[in-house]
Design a protein around this motif. Structure first.
Motif, PDB file in Angstrom:
ATOM      1  N   LEU A 250      40.906  57.492  41.241  1.00  0.00           N
ATOM      2  CA  LEU A 250      39.636  57.366  41.949  1.00  0.00           C
ATOM      3  C   LEU A 250      39.860  56.584  43.236  1.00  0.00           C
ATOM      4  N   THR A 251      39.004  56.791  44.204  1.00  0.00           N
ATOM      5  CA  THR A 251      39.103  56.029  45.444  1.00  0.00           C
ATOM      6  C   THR A 251      38.468  54.651  45.238  1.00  0.00           C
ATOM      7  N   GLU A 252      38.753  53.746  46.148  1.00  0.00           N
ATOM      8  CA  GLU A 252      38.144  52.418  46.080  1.00  0.00           C
ATOM      9  C   GLU A 252      36.625  52.508  46.173  1.00  0.00           C
ATOM     10  N   PHE A 253      36.129  53.442  46.959  1.00  0.00           N
ATOM     11  CA  PHE A 253      34.682  53.597  47.102  1.00  0.00           C
ATOM     12  C   PHE A 253      34.056  54.117  45.808  1.00  0.00           C
ATOM     13  N   GLU A 254      34.724  55.056  45.138  1.00  0.00           N
ATOM     14  CA  GLU A 254      34.213  55.566  43.866  1.00  0.00           C
ATOM     15  C   GLU A 254      34.202  54.466  42.810  1.00  0.00           C
ATOM     16  N   ILE A 255      35.263  53.668  42.781  1.00  0.00           N
ATOM     17  CA  ILE A 255      35.345  52.575  41.812  1.00  0.00           C
ATOM     18  C   ILE A 255      34.272  51.534  42.102  1.00  0.00           C
ATOM     19  N   ALA A 256      34.070  51.222  43.363  1.00  0.00           N
ATOM     20  CA  ALA A 256      33.031  50.254  43.741  1.00  0.00           C
ATOM     21  C   ALA A 256      31.668  50.728  43.249  1.00  0.00           C
TER      22      ALA A 256
ATOM     23  N   MET B 181      30.582  46.932  42.378  1.00  0.00           N
ATOM     24  CA  MET B 181      31.288  45.942  43.207  1.00  0.00           C
ATOM     25  C   MET B 181      31.305  46.430  44.648  1.00  0.00           C
ATOM     26  N   SER B 182      31.640  45.529  45.542  1.00  0.00           N
ATOM     27  CA  SER B 182      31.855  45.956  46.918  1.00  0.00           C
ATOM     28  C   SER B 182      33.228  46.614  47.016  1.00  0.00           C
ATOM     29  N   GLN B 183      33.409  47.432  48.023  1.00  0.00           N
ATOM     30  CA  GLN B 183      34.713  48.069  48.229  1.00  0.00           C
ATOM     31  C   GLN B 183      35.762  47.007  48.510  1.00  0.00           C
TER      32      GLN B 183
ATOM     33  N   LEU C 119      52.055  45.470  27.945  1.00  0.00           N
ATOM     34  CA  LEU C 119      52.088  44.008  28.059  1.00  0.00           C
ATOM     35  C   LEU C 119      51.810  43.571  29.499  1.00  0.00           C
ATOM     36  N   ALA C 120      52.344  44.318  30.459  1.00  0.00           N
ATOM     37  CA  ALA C 120      52.074  44.010  31.864  1.00  0.00           C
ATOM     38  C   ALA C 120      50.601  44.210  32.182  1.00  0.00           C
ATOM     39  N   LEU C 121      50.004  45.261  31.649  1.00  0.00           N
ATOM     40  CA  LEU C 121      48.561  45.470  31.834  1.00  0.00           C
ATOM     41  C   LEU C 121      47.769  44.340  31.190  1.00  0.00           C
ATOM     42  N   GLY C 122      48.243  43.859  30.042  1.00  0.00           N
ATOM     43  CA  GLY C 122      47.572  42.773  29.341  1.00  0.00           C
ATOM     44  C   GLY C 122      47.579  41.463  30.106  1.00  0.00           C
ATOM     45  N   GLU C 123      48.486  41.324  31.060  1.00  0.00           N
ATOM     46  CA  GLU C 123      48.559  40.113  31.887  1.00  0.00           C
ATOM     47  C   GLU C 123      47.488  40.094  32.976  1.00  0.00           C
ATOM     48  N   LEU C 124      46.867  41.226  33.221  1.00  0.00           N
ATOM     49  CA  LEU C 124      45.849  41.312  34.262  1.00  0.00           C
ATOM     50  C   LEU C 124      44.496  40.841  33.737  1.00  0.00           C
ATOM     51  N   THR C 125      43.660  40.376  34.644  1.00  0.00           N
ATOM     52  CA  THR C 125      42.284  40.043  34.254  1.00  0.00           C
ATOM     53  C   THR C 125      41.560  41.355  33.945  1.00  0.00           C
ATOM     54  N   PRO C 126      40.438  41.299  33.216  1.00  0.00           N
ATOM     55  CA  PRO C 126      39.711  42.546  32.939  1.00  0.00           C
ATOM     56  C   PRO C 126      39.328  43.318  34.204  1.00  0.00           C
ATOM     57  N   ALA C 127      38.906  42.619  35.237  1.00  0.00           N
ATOM     58  CA  ALA C 127      38.534  43.310  36.479  1.00  0.00           C
ATOM     59  C   ALA C 127      39.760  43.947  37.129  1.00  0.00           C
TER      60      ALA C 127
END
Length: 147
Positions: free
Chosen positions: A107-113, A118-120, A86-94
């Motif tokens: 994953l690191t922020e750079f890998e996710i970007a 997206m930008s880091q 439910l807490a995850l469901g409160e987040l936006t998709p991004a």
């Protein structure tokens, strides 16, 4: 059309499908949607298997980029009573996508970007806001209020 499956491809799918199904389920908040997205990603990979340099990155892009598109934004974890879901469901998709990839897939922020296109800085911002909203939804409050 091929009648047999490449043993390397079959091994790749067997080794990763359970983990990616779990992660995709947490990103989309719907098991049927997660199964469909995973099947689509593996189908796309099977058609390009000999030519793909990094199959892990290829599949991850197929799994997580669609979660950010406007037409894929549906309410997550409808009817579930698990507090974490439910807490995850409160987040936006991004936010949910970045949060799951940061904290579950590690994953690191750079890998996710790179995966999400997206930008880091955007990944960092989504990660911070997701953590704050997640903690609030769980009743933990803002960590900056603790003294």
């Amino acid at each position: 059309m091929r009648d047999t499956v490449d043993p390397d491809f079959a091994s790749f799918v067997d080794a990763r499908q359970a983990r990616w199904l779990r992660t995709t389920y947490l990103v989309y908040g719907d098991l049927q949607r997660a199964e469909a997205v995973l099947l689509h990603a593996f189908t796309q990979l099977s058609m390009r298997w000999p030519r793909v340099d990094d199959p892990d990155v290829f599949v991850q892009r197929q799994l997580y980029q669609p979660a950010l598109r406007p037409w894929n934004r549906t309410k997550a974890f409808v009817g579930d009573e698990d507090q974490v879901k439910l807490a995850l469901g409160e987040l936006t998709p991004a936010q949910r996508t970045v949060f799951v990839l940061l904290h579950l897939e590690e994953l690191t922020e750079f890998e996710i970007a790179d995966l999400l296109g997206m930008s880091q800085t955007a990944v960092h911002a989504h990660g911070l806001s997701a953590l704050g909203r997640f903690r609030t939804a769980l009743g933990a409050g803002d960590w900056r209020d603790a003294r």
